[in-house]
Design a protein around this motif. Structure first.
Motif, PDB file in Angstrom:
ATOM      1  N   VAL A 168      14.962   0.577   6.155  1.00  0.00           N
ATOM      2  CA  VAL A 168      14.009   1.779   5.965  1.00  0.00           C
ATOM      3  C   VAL A 168      13.692   2.047   4.523  1.00  0.00           C
ATOM      4  CG1 VAL A 168      13.643   4.353   6.239  1.00  0.00           C
ATOM      5  CG2 VAL A 168      14.847   2.878   8.101  1.00  0.00           C
ATOM      6  N   THR A 174       9.438  -0.593  12.817  1.00  0.00           N
ATOM      7  CA  THR A 174       8.261   0.156  12.653  1.00  0.00           C
ATOM      8  C   THR A 174       7.817  -0.014  11.209  1.00  0.00           C
ATOM      9  OG1 THR A 174       8.763   1.307  14.657  1.00  0.00           O
ATOM     10  CG2 THR A 174       6.884   1.976  13.158  1.00  0.00           C
ATOM     11  N   LEU A 227       9.273   2.231   8.456  1.00  0.00           N
ATOM     12  CA  LEU A 227       9.719   3.553   8.803  1.00  0.00           C
ATOM     13  C   LEU A 227      10.801   3.906   9.723  1.00  0.00           C
ATOM     14  CD1 LEU A 227       5.854   4.574   9.916  1.00  0.00           C
ATOM     15  CD2 LEU A 227       7.145   5.031   7.519  1.00  0.00           C
ATOM     16  N   GLU A 228      11.121   3.061  10.521  1.00  0.00           N
ATOM     17  CA  GLU A 228      12.315   3.103  11.613  1.00  0.00           C
ATOM     18  C   GLU A 228      12.913   1.454  11.903  1.00  0.00           C
ATOM     19  OE1 GLU A 228      11.078   4.697  15.078  1.00  0.00           O
ATOM     20  OE2 GLU A 228      10.139   6.529  14.207  1.00  0.00           O
ATOM     21  N   GLN A 229      13.949   1.626  12.216  1.00  0.00           N
ATOM     22  CA  GLN A 229      14.670   0.329  12.692  1.00  0.00           C
ATOM     23  C   GLN A 229      15.407   0.542  13.843  1.00  0.00           C
ATOM     24  OE1 GLN A 229      16.976  -0.280   8.720  1.00  0.00           O
ATOM     25  NE2 GLN A 229      18.387  -0.846  10.163  1.00  0.00           N
ATOM     26  N   ASP A 230      15.656  -0.636  14.702  1.00  0.00           N
ATOM     27  CA  ASP A 230      16.473  -0.541  15.631  1.00  0.00           C
ATOM     28  C   ASP A 230      17.359  -1.710  16.059  1.00  0.00           C
ATOM     29  OD1 ASP A 230      17.759   0.693  18.122  1.00  0.00           O
ATOM     30  OD2 ASP A 230      16.228  -0.446  19.232  1.00  0.00           O
ATOM     31  N   PRO A 256      20.402   0.803  14.388  1.00  0.00           N
ATOM     32  CA  PRO A 256      20.313   1.361  13.039  1.00  0.00           C
ATOM     33  C   PRO A 256      21.033   0.912  11.999  1.00  0.00           C
ATOM     34  CG  PRO A 256      21.604   2.549  14.616  1.00  0.00           C
ATOM     35  CD  PRO A 256      20.996   1.472  15.527  1.00  0.00           C
TER      36      PRO A 256
END
Length: 75
Positions: A8, A63, A44-47, A49
């Motif tokens: 992020v 993202t 902006l985001e990660q998966d 985490p």
């Protein structure tokens, strides 16, 4: 085991890939989301985490910000 790095706020695919390579992980799906507050291609985001311990190397989905108001998905 593998520990998911913090992606992020990283800017650019190259920066993301470098962090993932150091953690022996690979980039998965990239989703783009409009966000005018961040530089283009900021994570902006990660998966999964940050700091999650994995027993096997999984693909890490991210993202990224875009200044284009349309949302794109790259699978």
């Amino acid at each position: 085991y593998y520990i998911v790095p913090n992606l992020v706020n990283s800017v650019g695919i190259d920066a993301v890939k470098k962090k993932l390579n150091q953690a022996r992980l690979k980039l998965g799906r990239i989703t783009y989301e409009y966000n005018g507050r961040y530089l283009e291609n900021t994570v902006l985001e990660q998966d999964p985490p940050y700091n999650m311990k994995l027993s096997m190397p999984l693909l890490i989905n991210i993202t990224l910000s875009t200044t284009n108001k349309e949302i794109y998905i790259n699978e």
